[in-house]
Design an enzyme around this catalytic site. Structure first.
Site, PDB file in Angstrom:
ATOM      1  N   ASP A  74     -10.440 -15.723 -27.160  1.00 55.95           N
ATOM      2  CA  ASP A  74     -10.172 -14.309 -27.440  1.00 55.95           C
ATOM      3  C   ASP A  74     -10.345 -14.040 -28.931  1.00 55.95           C
ATOM      4  O   ASP A  74     -10.212 -14.941 -29.762  1.00 55.95           O
ATOM      5  CB  ASP A  74      -8.713 -13.963 -27.095  1.00 55.95           C
ATOM      6  CG  ASP A  74      -8.403 -14.163 -25.633  1.00 55.95           C
ATOM      7  OD1 ASP A  74      -9.337 -14.137 -24.819  1.00 55.95           O
ATOM      8  OD2 ASP A  74      -7.205 -14.348 -25.331  1.00 55.95           O
ATOM      9  N   ARG A  75     -10.542 -12.776 -29.251  1.00 60.07           N
ATOM     10  CA  ARG A  75     -10.640 -12.381 -30.661  1.00 60.07           C
ATOM     11  C   ARG A  75      -9.426 -12.892 -31.453  1.00 60.07           C
ATOM     12  O   ARG A  75      -9.543 -13.351 -32.577  1.00 60.07           O
ATOM     13  CB  ARG A  75     -10.705 -10.848 -30.729  1.00 60.07           C
ATOM     14  CG  ARG A  75     -10.991 -10.315 -32.113  1.00 60.07           C
ATOM     15  CD  ARG A  75     -10.801  -8.814 -32.148  1.00 60.07           C
ATOM     16  NE  ARG A  75     -11.833  -8.103 -31.411  1.00 60.07           N
ATOM     17  CZ  ARG A  75     -13.067  -7.869 -31.869  1.00 60.07           C
ATOM     18  NH1 ARG A  75     -13.420  -8.309 -33.060  1.00 60.07           N
ATOM     19  NH2 ARG A  75     -13.938  -7.207 -31.131  1.00 60.07           N
TER      20      ARG A  75
END
Ligand code: URA
Length: 247
Positions: free
Chosen positions: A103-104
């Site tokens: 994920d970011r």
């Protein structure tokens, strides 16, 4: 094996396959000194575009990246900043894909590669490649959290329970957040965050520091990357044996 001219040019940043075909058909490309209008020609010798020789770089690579927080594993410019922006010379023009996403808001070890087979093997749930996640979380995990992870959790929206996972709970740190380590052998969407939520916590920081037996190299600061050695690629598929997955 030599590459087709259209693939060769595309991998070196001259555009998509169809864009480079136009270049080739327009007679702007020379191979070994002669104009080549055949996009399927297998490259042998120096290639020049518009009279300028293309300095050759690698046509394939497998890279280890210490993904920093904030970058997205995506090719969509609307999601910038992107992981691919961290890749500089001599690999910048290569068609690199990440083998599994982070994920970011997750940091840690990410494998970027041009090798489709490697991506398939690393992400294939049947290969059971393990990943180690270090987690800082808010809240309190339920009393039987370890057993529930070992049995498999039902996550909302998923048809099947998660594969047996190993949870180690380390207790609260001085910042008031709980610490745990989660070892998974699959990679569902937001899996760690959803599992911790199901157990009563909320992930505040998430970092992946090992895939198989390969630990994130200590010399790679966030944003740092380098080519993987062959023994490091092999280590991705080995298990260390310090955790025992149930079942
Ligand atoms: N699980 C998550 O929730 N996020 C990641 O980035 C990786 C695993």
């Amino acid at each position: 094996m030599s590459e087709r001219l259209d693939a060769w040019l595309s991998h070196r940043g001259f555009g998509t396959r169809s864009e480079v075909r136009l270049l080739v058909r327009a007679g702007r490309v020379r191979v070994a000194g002669a104009v080549c209008r055949d996009q399927g020609h297998h490259v042998a010798g120096a290639v020049a575009v518009d009279g300028v020789e293309v300095v050759d770089g690698p046509s394939a690579a497998t890279l280890l990246l210490h993904k920093p927080l904030g970058h997205a594993c995506s090719h969509d410019p609307r999601e910038a900043p992107l992981v691919e922006e961290l890749v500089g010379a001599p690999w910048a023009a290569l068609p690199l894909e990440s083998a599994g996403r982070l994920d970011r808001d997750t940091s840690g070890l990410l494998v970027l590669t041009t090798d489709g087979q490697l991506i398939h093997s690393l992400t294939n749930p049947r290969r059971h490649v393990s990943k180690r996640y270090r987690v800082a979380y808010r809240g309190r995990l339920s009393a039987h959290a370890i057993e529930r992870c070992a049995r498999g959790l039902r996550l909302e929206g998923d048809d099947a329970a998660t594969l047996p996972a190993v949870l180690e709970i380390h207790g609260e740190d001085t910042d008031g957040l709980g610490r745990c380590t989660l070892h998974l052998r699959e990679g569902r969407y937001h899996q760690v965050r959803r599992m911790i939520a199901e157990l009563g916590g909320e992930v505040v920081r998430l970092h992946r520091d090992r895939i198989g037996a390969l630990v994130l190299p200590g010399e790679l600061a966030p944003g740092g990357l380098r080519e993987a050695e062959p023994d490091e690629v092999a280590a991705l598929f080995r298990e260390v044996g310090d955790v025992e997955f149930p079942g």
